[in-house]
Design a protein around this motif. Structure first.
Motif, PDB file in Angstrom:
ATOM      1  N   ALA A  98      -3.520   9.473  -3.045  1.00  0.00           N
ATOM      2  CA  ALA A  98      -2.827   8.290  -2.535  1.00  0.00           C
ATOM      3  C   ALA A  98      -3.642   7.602  -1.447  1.00  0.00           C
ATOM      4  O   ALA A  98      -3.767   6.372  -1.422  1.00  0.00           O
ATOM      5  N   TRP A  99      -4.202   8.377  -0.516  1.00  0.00           N
ATOM      6  CA  TRP A  99      -5.020   7.782   0.546  1.00  0.00           C
ATOM      7  C   TRP A  99      -6.267   7.125  -0.023  1.00  0.00           C
ATOM      8  O   TRP A  99      -6.667   6.036   0.403  1.00  0.00           O
ATOM      9  N   ALA A 100      -6.897   7.767  -1.001  1.00  0.00           N
ATOM     10  CA  ALA A 100      -8.093   7.186  -1.614  1.00  0.00           C
ATOM     11  C   ALA A 100      -7.742   5.897  -2.369  1.00  0.00           C
ATOM     12  O   ALA A 100      -8.489   4.914  -2.323  1.00  0.00           O
ATOM     13  N   ALA A 101      -6.597   5.886  -3.065  1.00  0.00           N
ATOM     14  CA  ALA A 101      -6.172   4.670  -3.770  1.00  0.00           C
ATOM     15  C   ALA A 101      -5.876   3.545  -2.785  1.00  0.00           C
ATOM     16  O   ALA A 101      -6.206   2.374  -3.035  1.00  0.00           O
ATOM     17  N   ALA A 102      -5.266   3.878  -1.651  1.00  0.00           N
ATOM     18  CA  ALA A 102      -4.994   2.862  -0.632  1.00  0.00           C
ATOM     19  C   ALA A 102      -6.292   2.288  -0.077  1.00  0.00           C
ATOM     20  O   ALA A 102      -6.394   1.076   0.171  1.00  0.00           O
ATOM     21  N   LEU A 103      -7.296   3.126   0.116  1.00  0.00           N
ATOM     22  CA  LEU A 103      -8.587   2.653   0.610  1.00  0.00           C
ATOM     23  C   LEU A 103      -9.239   1.711  -0.395  1.00  0.00           C
ATOM     24  O   LEU A 103      -9.781   0.659  -0.020  1.00  0.00           O
ATOM     25  N   VAL A 104      -9.178   2.048  -1.677  1.00  0.00           N
ATOM     26  CA  VAL A 104      -9.748   1.174  -2.706  1.00  0.00           C
ATOM     27  C   VAL A 104      -9.016  -0.161  -2.733  1.00  0.00           C
ATOM     28  O   VAL A 104      -9.630  -1.223  -2.879  1.00  0.00           O
ATOM     29  N   LEU A 105      -7.711  -0.139  -2.563  1.00  0.00           N
ATOM     30  CA  LEU A 105      -6.934  -1.377  -2.543  1.00  0.00           C
ATOM     31  C   LEU A 105      -7.342  -2.263  -1.368  1.00  0.00           C
ATOM     32  O   LEU A 105      -7.470  -3.493  -1.508  1.00  0.00           O
TER      33      LEU A 105
END
Length: 302
Positions: free
Chosen positions: A272-279
């Motif tokens: 989830a944190w990695a997906a938020a960073l990509v967003l």
């Protein structure tokens, strides 16, 4: 050695020596301090959020993570990635932009260049109302619309695009309207004096002059909706594989992926944190592109 300011007869009172001038100087200094402190305080949560997202997201971010999907991944498996969510986010946002920008642009042109009377007031009222609607209402609208037409079992990426376009349209209208109002009337009058029809004046002069601001407004509208989760939860849900068909089947998106992964806990929270960073990176790229386009077409740069 200190120097003193001497006033000659007939000179205006010095700003530094008069009581009013000294009071204004103290007030100016105090307000500068207050504004600076307010700016620093406003930056604290932003910087802390960015630092938390970057520190936690980078630990899980890798090429495999952004180039694979979640097919066959379950439980505590460390494999899998967000390729399907990245493509789904870009697809749904692109379709929402294609729907919203023409409608918002034409509405703004009508309100600024042609709108008079009850119709213009009604449009302005509804744009103001749409600006403040919760995102979940947009999702419910798209869900109800497609349910009435195709039935309760229908799910497709276009449902999410419709929901996001409901949120984008008022932002595009308002930003474009303000940019068109900033175009000097002298430019319009000069075109009319040369015999140019009004519709061509709008296209060649008004829109051309305001293009930089319009592009910036569109990007702000995209940034407004690209991170929305509630309407996409209702309309497109989440799948484990890439789906490029916007009219059939569920489509994964980064906000929903991050939400569902964080709910799972454990390794899911890292995803989830990695997906938020990509967003965040995607939004930053959009903003950089908008700045480049705005600078290229800015009249001040000519």
């Amino acid at each position: 050695m200190a120097t003193t300011v001497t006033e000659r007869p007939g000179d205006a009172p010095s700003f530094e020596t008069t009581p009013i001038g000294r009071r204004r100087k103290r007030t100016d200094l105090a307000m500068r301090i207050v504004v600076t402190l307010a700016f620093v305080i406003a930056l604290v949560p932003l910087i802390s959020l960015l630092w938390l997202t970057i520190s936690k997201g980078l630990a899980w971010l890798s090429w495999d993570f952004v180039s694979t999907d979640m097919v066959g991944v379950f439980g505590s498996m460390t494999s899998g990635g967000i390729l399907h969510a990245i493509l789904g986010t870009l697809q749904i946002t692109a379709w929402a932009t294609l729907i919203s920008v023409p409608i918002g642009l034409l509405t703004a042109i009508y309100l600024v260049e042609y709108g008079r009377g009850a119709l213009a007031r009604t449009l302005t009222f509804f744009v103001d109302v749409m600006t403040g609607i919760p995102s979940i209402v947009a999702g419910l609208f798209a869900f109800a619309l497609f349910t009435l037409i195709f039935g309760t079992s229908y799910r497709a990426g276009i449902m999410g695009s419709i929901a996001l376009s409901v949120l984008m349209i008022p932002v595009v209208v308002r930003s474009t309207e303000e940019m068109l109002k900033l175009v000097p009337n002298e430019l319009r009058e000069a075109a009319y004096a040369l015999g140019v029809p009004k519709w061509l004046t709008i296209i060649k002069v008004v829109l051309r002059t305001a293009l930089g601001g319009i592009v910036t407004g569109v990007v702000l509208a995209i940034a407004r909706v690209i991170g929305e989760t509630a309407p996409l939860l209702l309309t497109v849900g989440l799948v484990a594989q890439v789906n490029t068909n916007m009219f059939d089947g569920r489509v994964a998106t980064l906000p929903v992926f991050a939400y569902r992964s964080y709910q799972q806990g454990g390794i899911g929270m890292d995803r989830a944190w990695a997906a938020a960073l990509v967003l965040i990176v995607i939004i930053m790229v959009f903003n950089l592109i908008a700045r480049a386009i705005s600078k290229k077409f800015s009249i001040a740069q000519k």
